[in-house]
Design a protein around this motif. Structure first.
Motif, PDB file in Angstrom:
ATOM      1  N   GLY A  91      59.714  26.070  70.833  1.00 34.36           N
ATOM      2  CA  GLY A  91      60.514  26.246  72.045  1.00 34.36           C
ATOM      3  C   GLY A  91      60.288  25.080  72.977  1.00 34.36           C
ATOM      4  O   GLY A  91      59.175  24.545  73.053  1.00 34.36           O
ATOM      5  N   GLY A  92      61.332  24.650  73.651  1.00 32.62           N
ATOM      6  CA  GLY A  92      61.217  23.542  74.603  1.00 32.62           C
ATOM      7  C   GLY A  92      61.113  24.061  76.021  1.00 32.62           C
ATOM      8  O   GLY A  92      61.901  24.915  76.448  1.00 32.62           O
ATOM      9  N   GLN A  93      60.123  23.563  76.761  1.00 36.92           N
ATOM     10  CA  GLN A  93      59.904  23.985  78.148  1.00 36.92           C
ATOM     11  C   GLN A  93      60.051  22.785  79.076  1.00 36.92           C
ATOM     12  O   GLN A  93      59.367  21.777  78.907  1.00 36.92           O
ATOM     13  CB  GLN A  93      58.518  24.602  78.315  1.00 36.92           C
ATOM     14  N   ILE A  94      60.963  22.899  80.024  1.00 34.64           N
ATOM     15  CA  ILE A  94      61.150  21.819  81.002  1.00 34.64           C
ATOM     16  C   ILE A  94      59.894  21.678  81.858  1.00 34.64           C
ATOM     17  O   ILE A  94      59.310  22.667  82.309  1.00 34.64           O
ATOM     18  CB  ILE A  94      62.361  22.111  81.906  1.00 34.64           C
ATOM     19  N   VAL A  95      59.472  20.437  82.069  1.00 33.79           N
ATOM     20  CA  VAL A  95      58.376  20.138  82.992  1.00 33.79           C
ATOM     21  C   VAL A  95      59.014  19.842  84.342  1.00 33.79           C
ATOM     22  O   VAL A  95      59.600  18.779  84.547  1.00 33.79           O
ATOM     23  CB  VAL A  95      57.542  18.933  82.503  1.00 33.79           C
ATOM     24  N   PHE A  96      58.945  20.796  85.244  1.00 37.20           N
ATOM     25  CA  PHE A  96      59.615  20.653  86.532  1.00 37.20           C
ATOM     26  C   PHE A  96      58.828  19.706  87.439  1.00 37.20           C
ATOM     27  O   PHE A  96      57.596  19.722  87.456  1.00 37.20           O
ATOM     28  CB  PHE A  96      59.779  22.009  87.207  1.00 37.20           C
ATOM     29  N   PRO A  97      59.553  18.882  88.214  1.00 34.68           N
ATOM     30  CA  PRO A  97      58.882  17.869  89.030  1.00 34.68           C
ATOM     31  C   PRO A  97      58.145  18.431  90.234  1.00 34.68           C
ATOM     32  O   PRO A  97      57.210  17.828  90.731  1.00 34.68           O
ATOM     33  CB  PRO A  97      60.044  16.968  89.482  1.00 34.68           C
ATOM     34  N   ASN A  98      58.560  19.598  90.753  1.00 31.64           N
ATOM     35  CA  ASN A  98      57.891  20.147  91.927  1.00 31.64           C
ATOM     36  C   ASN A  98      56.551  20.778  91.538  1.00 31.64           C
ATOM     37  O   ASN A  98      56.234  20.926  90.358  1.00 31.64           O
ATOM     38  CB  ASN A  98      58.789  21.181  92.629  1.00 31.64           C
ATOM     39  N   ASN A  99      55.750  21.122  92.558  1.00 34.84           N
ATOM     40  CA  ASN A  99      54.391  21.590  92.285  1.00 34.84           C
ATOM     41  C   ASN A  99      54.401  22.909  91.528  1.00 34.84           C
ATOM     42  O   ASN A  99      55.392  23.644  91.503  1.00 34.84           O
ATOM     43  CB  ASN A  99      53.586  21.701  93.593  1.00 34.84           C
ATOM     44  N   ALA A 100      53.266  23.209  90.915  1.00 35.56           N
ATOM     45  CA  ALA A 100      53.156  24.351  90.004  1.00 35.56           C
ATOM     46  C   ALA A 100      53.437  25.670  90.710  1.00 35.56           C
ATOM     47  O   ALA A 100      54.075  26.558  90.139  1.00 35.56           O
ATOM     48  CB  ALA A 100      51.761  24.373  89.380  1.00 35.56           C
ATOM     49  N   ASP A 150      51.156  39.210  67.691  1.00 33.03           N
ATOM     50  CA  ASP A 150      51.782  39.624  66.437  1.00 33.03           C
ATOM     51  C   ASP A 150      51.377  38.720  65.267  1.00 33.03           C
ATOM     52  O   ASP A 150      51.877  38.893  64.145  1.00 33.03           O
ATOM     53  CB  ASP A 150      53.306  39.607  66.574  1.00 33.03           C
ATOM     54  N   GLY A 151      50.505  37.727  65.556  1.00 34.15           N
ATOM     55  CA  GLY A 151      50.064  36.811  64.505  1.00 34.15           C
ATOM     56  C   GLY A 151      51.067  35.722  64.181  1.00 34.15           C
ATOM     57  O   GLY A 151      51.023  35.122  63.094  1.00 34.15           O
ATOM     58  N   VAL A 152      51.957  35.419  65.121  1.00 33.56           N
ATOM     59  CA  VAL A 152      53.000  34.411  64.899  1.00 33.56           C
ATOM     60  C   VAL A 152      52.765  33.243  65.859  1.00 33.56           C
ATOM     61  O   VAL A 152      52.775  33.437  67.078  1.00 33.56           O
ATOM     62  CB  VAL A 152      54.405  35.002  65.138  1.00 33.56           C
ATOM     63  N   PRO A 153      52.547  32.018  65.338  1.00 36.15           N
ATOM     64  CA  PRO A 153      52.335  30.877  66.230  1.00 36.15           C
ATOM     65  C   PRO A 153      53.656  30.383  66.826  1.00 36.15           C
ATOM     66  O   PRO A 153      54.684  30.353  66.154  1.00 36.15           O
ATOM     67  CB  PRO A 153      51.727  29.814  65.309  1.00 36.15           C
ATOM     68  N   LEU A 154      53.618  30.013  68.091  1.00 42.16           N
ATOM     69  CA  LEU A 154      54.773  29.425  68.773  1.00 42.16           C
ATOM     70  C   LEU A 154      54.315  28.146  69.456  1.00 42.16           C
ATOM     71  O   LEU A 154      53.414  28.170  70.299  1.00 42.16           O
ATOM     72  CB  LEU A 154      55.353  30.403  69.806  1.00 42.16           C
ATOM     73  N   PHE A 155      54.924  27.012  69.083  1.00 39.72           N
ATOM     74  CA  PHE A 155      54.593  25.721  69.679  1.00 39.72           C
ATOM     75  C   PHE A 155      55.568  25.437  70.815  1.00 39.72           C
ATOM     76  O   PHE A 155      56.784  25.429  70.621  1.00 39.72           O
ATOM     77  CB  PHE A 155      54.665  24.609  68.632  1.00 39.72           C
ATOM     78  N   ILE A 156      55.014  25.216  72.007  1.00 44.58           N
ATOM     79  CA  ILE A 156      55.841  24.910  73.182  1.00 44.58           C
ATOM     80  C   ILE A 156      55.847  23.389  73.365  1.00 44.58           C
ATOM     81  O   ILE A 156      54.792  22.768  73.542  1.00 44.58           O
ATOM     82  CB  ILE A 156      55.292  25.606  74.434  1.00 44.58           C
ATOM     83  N   LEU A 157      57.023  22.808  73.311  1.00 49.55           N
ATOM     84  CA  LEU A 157      57.183  21.358  73.409  1.00 49.55           C
ATOM     85  C   LEU A 157      57.633  21.003  74.821  1.00 49.55           C
ATOM     86  O   LEU A 157      58.652  21.511  75.303  1.00 49.55           O
ATOM     87  CB  LEU A 157      58.217  20.870  72.390  1.00 49.55           C
ATOM     88  N   PRO A 158      56.890  20.151  75.534  1.00 50.20           N
ATOM     89  CA  PRO A 158      57.276  19.780  76.904  1.00 50.20           C
ATOM     90  C   PRO A 158      58.508  18.884  76.913  1.00 50.20           C
ATOM     91  O   PRO A 158      58.616  17.944  76.121  1.00 50.20           O
ATOM     92  CB  PRO A 158      56.045  19.041  77.429  1.00 50.20           C
ATOM     93  N   ILE A 159      59.429  19.179  77.802  1.00 51.94           N
ATOM     94  CA  ILE A 159      60.656  18.390  77.945  1.00 51.94           C
ATOM     95  C   ILE A 159      60.682  17.816  79.359  1.00 51.94           C
ATOM     96  O   ILE A 159      60.808  18.555  80.344  1.00 51.94           O
ATOM     97  CB  ILE A 159      61.911  19.243  77.704  1.00 51.94           C
TER      98      ILE A 159
END
Length: 670
Positions: free
Chosen positions: A623-632, A653-662
């Protein structure tokens, strides 16, 4: 739906108190939770009807010893109820999917004015809940011994918590539970009014004479302008009487089809019952010469006078009437819980408040809105110590801000429609009179109540407006950056192959479900999804031979307003998923897609993951996750980090999910 034995402890508690999840796709669901006119009168009309517990009293007390002048104000108040209701019936016709102040002002004036109306409306709903619960507690404790008063605030908070739970369960459940209370209130108060009027019919000429005499003595004592000022002050002090009228136009989405017909029928129930009770109580106060007593409401004094000489049945009747009066005020808090979250959801869809407030729970209610209104109301209740007199001051001003803006929008609409002919003149006259009345009352309240606490309401509303402007600006800036990222969409759909995606081979890859499979969680065919594909190829080359795209069509408060809107969501999801499938097939890969629909993205993805892994045992989720410019901190408030919740759920559930920074600043060449 999970079986009970597989639920966690928290999930079991939730199901016990809140109830089982509902299927938003099933057409019968919407029918089953929608309200016919009678139930809508209970759920939405209780706020207006309950104002008769304190509105007429405020009018009567404002007149001091000039009791018979109250009959004039009562007639003016009843006329005002009818006029405002007639103007809102026209709003119902023009906005069949819901036409509260936010929608009317946004569509007919401007989005910013709509935001101001929405801000005032939200504060109004918080105070609707607070004052209703506080007034109900006052009424309940008025027939208990004085030493019990120390428990009143705690009792009010407890009632508020119960109402929150009821509304988390859903609209129809909360209304059905409270209906007997509503009907008891109507019947007992109607009986008191009918008895009071019929027993004084023979003295009608004396009432007219006394009214004429009171006006004459008042003019002699105060002067003509003094009497006019007294009448206007009493009229404006009863402004709380009109506060629930807008609820029907706001609540159209929960009404049974045909909504316009149901809404107008509900409005008739409301204004007939409200004007009758207000008029009846004001006449009864005057006929029985009711005087305020310490620790009792005027209604309590009136009921005791009416039932004098009835013995034990009279005592029982008064007790029942007062209990129903306390309870109807608790029912009135329903208006805030029914309409408030919906207004927040509409404003969230327009990016004035964080987007999460548009989401539905599995019970198909805007849970975040219910909780935020409940918490805010509890806070106000505790800070004001449940003081009804102070809350009335805070309450009425915002109501009439929304009234004025709604009427102004309708007047502008009918003026612009005059060239089209029709009945624009009669319609503009109705809304025009409504505009003049509500503006007059608003100005009077601000002037008379500013130093008494009115400035607090204006300050809080102003602060909320500033907050919404900031939220909107952040979303606008973020959307501009996202649109820049979306510039690659046209490029990847062109006939030319791009180097960021490595073709499988000169021909289509041989399909083998045991090959490495990339399961990509997407949301529409956007730059984020495409950059996720780029990142997979950059990191893994052409390791993956199969590509599965999964998108959840989230059914939020806006989509759930009608079956047609939900169909649009389904069609859009299917179209967007197929664009990804066509893209990967162009490069020779096997591609499939899953279009899911529901109120909880995490739950839907978790349910389909087992099905995917059964068919593709070597599947890896991305899954791709946007890296937002404003503070956390700001990002967590304004944006839904669903992928991280999904990662945690799939991990269990034993399922790996890789989060890719965008990165939003990333260009196509990356």
């Amino acid at each position: 739906m999970k079986p009970l034995e597989k639920l966690s402890f928290f999930e079991k508690i939730k199901r016990t108190f809140i109830g089982e999840a509902r299927n938003p796709i099933d057409q019968a669901t919407m029918h089953n939770i929608s309200l016919v006119a009678f139930f809508a009168w209970v759920g939405l009309g209780a706020d207006g009807l309950s104002s008769s517990c304190y509105g007429p009293e405020e009018i009567f007390l404002a007149l001091g010893s000039h009791h018979y002048l109250g009959l004039i104000v009562a007639l003016a108040s009843a006329a005002t109820i009818i006029i405002i209701s007639a103007s809102y019936s026209q709003i119902i016709e023009l906005f069949p999917n819901g036409g509260g102040a936010y929608f009317v002002a946004s569509k007919l004036l401007s989005p910013k004015i709509g935001m101001i109306a929405g801000s005032a409306l939200l504060i109004d709903y918080i105070l609707t809940i607070t004052i209703s619960v506080a007034s109900g507690a006052d009424a309940f404790f008025s027939f208990l011994p004085p030493n019990f008063i120390i428990f009143k605030l705690g009792f009010a908070v407890l009632i508020l918590l119960v109402l929150i739970i009821l509304n988390l369960r859903g609209v129809k459940e909360s209304v059905a539970i409270l209906m007997p209370i509503f009907l008891t209130f109507v019947v007992t108060h109607a009986l008191v009014i009918i008895y009071a009027l019929t027993t004084h019919l023979s003295n009608f000429s004396q009432v007219v004479s006394s009214t004429r005499s009171d006006i004459g003595s008042s003019v002699s004592e105060l002067g003509i302008f003094g009497v006019l000022f007294l009448l206007m002050r009493a009229y404006s002090m009863g402004a709380g009487t009109y506060t629930g009228i807008e609820a029907v136009s706001n609540g159209l989405p929960i009404l049974r089809e045909p909504r316009v017909k149901t809404g107008k029928a509900t409005m008739r129930y409301m204004y007939i019952s409200l004007s009758a009770i207000v008029l009846g109580l004001m006449f009864a106060y005057t006929l029985y010469r009711v005087e305020p007593q310490f620790g009792k409401t005027l209604n309590a004094v009136l009921f005791e006078k009416v039932t004098t000489g009835f013995g034990l049945p009279g005592v029982v009747f008064v007790l029942l009437a007062l209990i129903s009066e306390a309870a109807i005020l608790f029912v009135a808090a329903q208006t805030g819980f029914l309409d408030g979250p919906r207004v927040i959801a509409n404003m969230a869809a327009d990016r004035w408040v964080p987007k999460r407030f548009a989401l539905l729970s599995d019970r198909l209610v805007t849970m975040n809105g219910v909780l935020i209104l409940g918490v805010a109301s509890t806070l106000v209740l505790v800070l004001t110590r449940g003081s009804v007199r102070f809350l009335v001051v805070l309450y009425s001003i915002n109501v009439f801000i929304t009234f004025c803006l709604s009427q102004a929008g309708m007047v502008r609409h009918w003026w612009e429609e005059k060239s089209n002919g029709g009945q624009w003149l009669s319609k503009i006259m109705i809304n025009g009179i409504g505009l003049m009345l509500t503006t007059f009352i608003l100005v009077m309240m601000i002037v008379m109540k500013f130093d008494e606490g009115g400035w607090i309401t204006l300050a809080i509303t102003g602060t909320l407006i500033v907050f919404m402007i900031i939220v909107k600006r952040i979303y606008v800036m973020t959307d501009k950056q996202v649109r820049q990222l979306d510039s690659i969409v046209n490029l990847v759909e062109s006939t030319q192959l791009i180097p960021q995606i490595t073709p499988c081979s000169d021909t289509v890859c041989k399909y083998d479900p045991n090959d490495r499979t990339a399961v990509i969680l997407v949301k529409d065919f956007t730059g984020v999804g495409i950059k996720t594909i780029f990142s997979i190829f950059r990191s893994f080359g052409n390791t993956f031979k199969n590509f599965i795209f999964v998108q959840v069509g989230l059914i939020d408060a806006g989509a759930f307003s009608s079956h047609e809107d939900m169909e649009k969501v389904k069609n859009k999801v299917e179209k967007e998923v197929h664009r990804y499938i066509d893209l990967m097939k162009k490069y020779g890969y096997h591609a499939e897609g899953f279009g899911l629909f529901g109120t909880d993205t995490v739950e839907e993805i978790s349910n389909v993951s087992a099905q995917i892994l059964k068919r593709y045992p070597n599947a890896t989720f991305f899954g791709g996750q946007i890296v937002f410019p404003n503070n956390a901190f700001v990002s967590k408030i304004l944006h839904n980090y669903t992928l991280f919740s999904m990662q945690e759920r799939l991990y269990k559930d034993g399922v790996p999910l890789f989060i890719l920074p965008i990165e939003l600043t990333a260009q196509v060449r990356d």
